[in-house]
Design a protein around this motif. Sequence first.
Motif, PDB file in Angstrom:
ATOM      1  N   GLN A 155       0.837  -1.207   0.000  1.00  0.00           N
ATOM      2  CA  GLN A 155       0.000   0.000   0.000  1.00  0.00           C
ATOM      3  C   GLN A 155       0.871   1.257   0.000  1.00  0.00           C
ATOM      4  O   GLN A 155       0.564   2.236  -0.680  1.00  0.00           O
ATOM      5  N   GLU A 156       1.976   1.246   0.752  1.00  0.00           N
ATOM      6  CA  GLU A 156       2.893   2.392   0.788  1.00  0.00           C
ATOM      7  C   GLU A 156       3.503   2.634  -0.594  1.00  0.00           C
ATOM      8  O   GLU A 156       3.657   3.783  -1.016  1.00  0.00           O
ATOM      9  N   LYS A 157       3.860   1.563  -1.288  1.00  0.00           N
ATOM     10  CA  LYS A 157       4.412   1.710  -2.640  1.00  0.00           C
ATOM     11  C   LYS A 157       3.378   2.321  -3.579  1.00  0.00           C
ATOM     12  O   LYS A 157       3.714   3.137  -4.438  1.00  0.00           O
ATOM     13  N   LEU A 158       2.115   1.909  -3.411  1.00  0.00           N
ATOM     14  CA  LEU A 158       1.044   2.482  -4.235  1.00  0.00           C
ATOM     15  C   LEU A 158       0.853   3.971  -3.917  1.00  0.00           C
ATOM     16  O   LEU A 158       0.713   4.792  -4.824  1.00  0.00           O
ATOM     17  N   ASP A 159       0.859   4.298  -2.630  1.00  0.00           N
ATOM     18  CA  ASP A 159       0.642   5.688  -2.215  1.00  0.00           C
ATOM     19  C   ASP A 159       1.785   6.601  -2.653  1.00  0.00           C
ATOM     20  O   ASP A 159       1.555   7.758  -3.024  1.00  0.00           O
ATOM     21  N   SER A 160       3.010   6.092  -2.610  1.00  0.00           N
ATOM     22  CA  SER A 160       4.160   6.918  -2.986  1.00  0.00           C
ATOM     23  C   SER A 160       4.296   7.062  -4.501  1.00  0.00           C
ATOM     24  O   SER A 160       5.073   7.891  -4.970  1.00  0.00           O
ATOM     25  N   GLY A 161       3.579   6.257  -5.257  1.00  0.00           N
ATOM     26  CA  GLY A 161       3.654   6.334  -6.718  1.00  0.00           C
ATOM     27  C   GLY A 161       4.706   5.423  -7.306  1.00  0.00           C
ATOM     28  O   GLY A 161       4.952   5.430  -8.510  1.00  0.00           O
ATOM     29  N   GLU A 162       5.355   4.658  -6.463  1.00  0.00           N
ATOM     30  CA  GLU A 162       6.376   3.720  -6.930  1.00  0.00           C
ATOM     31  C   GLU A 162       5.749   2.616  -7.794  1.00  0.00           C
ATOM     32  O   GLU A 162       6.351   2.136  -8.743  1.00  0.00           O
ATOM     33  N   LYS A 164       1.851   1.347  -9.697  1.00  0.00           N
ATOM     34  CA  LYS A 164       0.513   1.749 -10.127  1.00  0.00           C
ATOM     35  C   LYS A 164      -0.394   0.532 -10.005  1.00  0.00           C
ATOM     36  O   LYS A 164       0.067  -0.599 -10.069  1.00  0.00           O
ATOM     37  N   GLU A 165      -1.694   0.790  -9.831  1.00  0.00           N
ATOM     38  CA  GLU A 165      -2.625  -0.335  -9.694  1.00  0.00           C
ATOM     39  C   GLU A 165      -2.628  -1.214 -10.942  1.00  0.00           C
ATOM     40  O   GLU A 165      -2.868  -2.411 -10.861  1.00  0.00           O
ATOM     41  N   LEU A 176      -4.507  -6.843  -1.114  1.00  0.00           N
ATOM     42  CA  LEU A 176      -4.997  -5.520  -0.704  1.00  0.00           C
ATOM     43  C   LEU A 176      -6.455  -5.598  -0.247  1.00  0.00           C
ATOM     44  O   LEU A 176      -6.849  -4.917   0.712  1.00  0.00           O
ATOM     45  N   ARG A 179      -7.058  -6.956   3.468  1.00  0.00           N
ATOM     46  CA  ARG A 179      -6.452  -6.233   4.582  1.00  0.00           C
ATOM     47  C   ARG A 179      -7.402  -6.123   5.779  1.00  0.00           C
ATOM     48  O   ARG A 179      -7.037  -6.455   6.904  1.00  0.00           O
TER      49      ARG A 179
END
Length: 192
Positions: A155-162, A164-165, A176, A179
């Motif tokens: 989730q952190e990787k998704l939030d940081s933009g590292e 994409k879904e 996900l 959770r």
Amino acid sequence: LTSHCVIVRMSEGDDFIAATQRPDGTWRKARRVKPGYVPPEEVKAYESAARKFVARRENVGVVGMSSTSKKDSEKSKNAMKNERRKAKKLLEKVLAEREAEEGKKMLSTSSSSTSSTKPTKKKTGKKKVVEEVAEDPQKIAKKLGKKLKQIVALQEKLDSGELKEADLNEDQLVKLKQRKSLEEELAQLTLS
């Protein structure tokens, strides 16, 4: 030597090339030879590695075409390894679906039991068998915590933009979605 030399074997074990007549009428002497002597005319001509390769290549036929004589039991190591990998992946997928169903059932019944069951794999020969085994609540809590850590990191990787879904595979999307249910299950285990 002539093209038709005759080896004469004597009773004493000595071998001789018989005397032969030359075209001009004179005679060649008989010559003694060692046992196992092969006349030069009968020695097979040397065949280089390149010539052998060409001869083998002609027997193969069309390059890249699979032969119909090859059986399933004669698969390469990599083919067998890939088959085992696919079977394992399919089994894990089935187990994950069962775990998800069990998780939903546990939440709906909201029973707080001290131990739960989880399917585990047990190999017997070539067939894989799923067996129900009772587990310690601490082990279950540890496993749930580990899964939640992975979900939080994802989730952190998704939030940081590292990530994409669109880049996520099916397993990551399922993680996900699980959770909340995992957090609730962990809370139930820690309360009991």
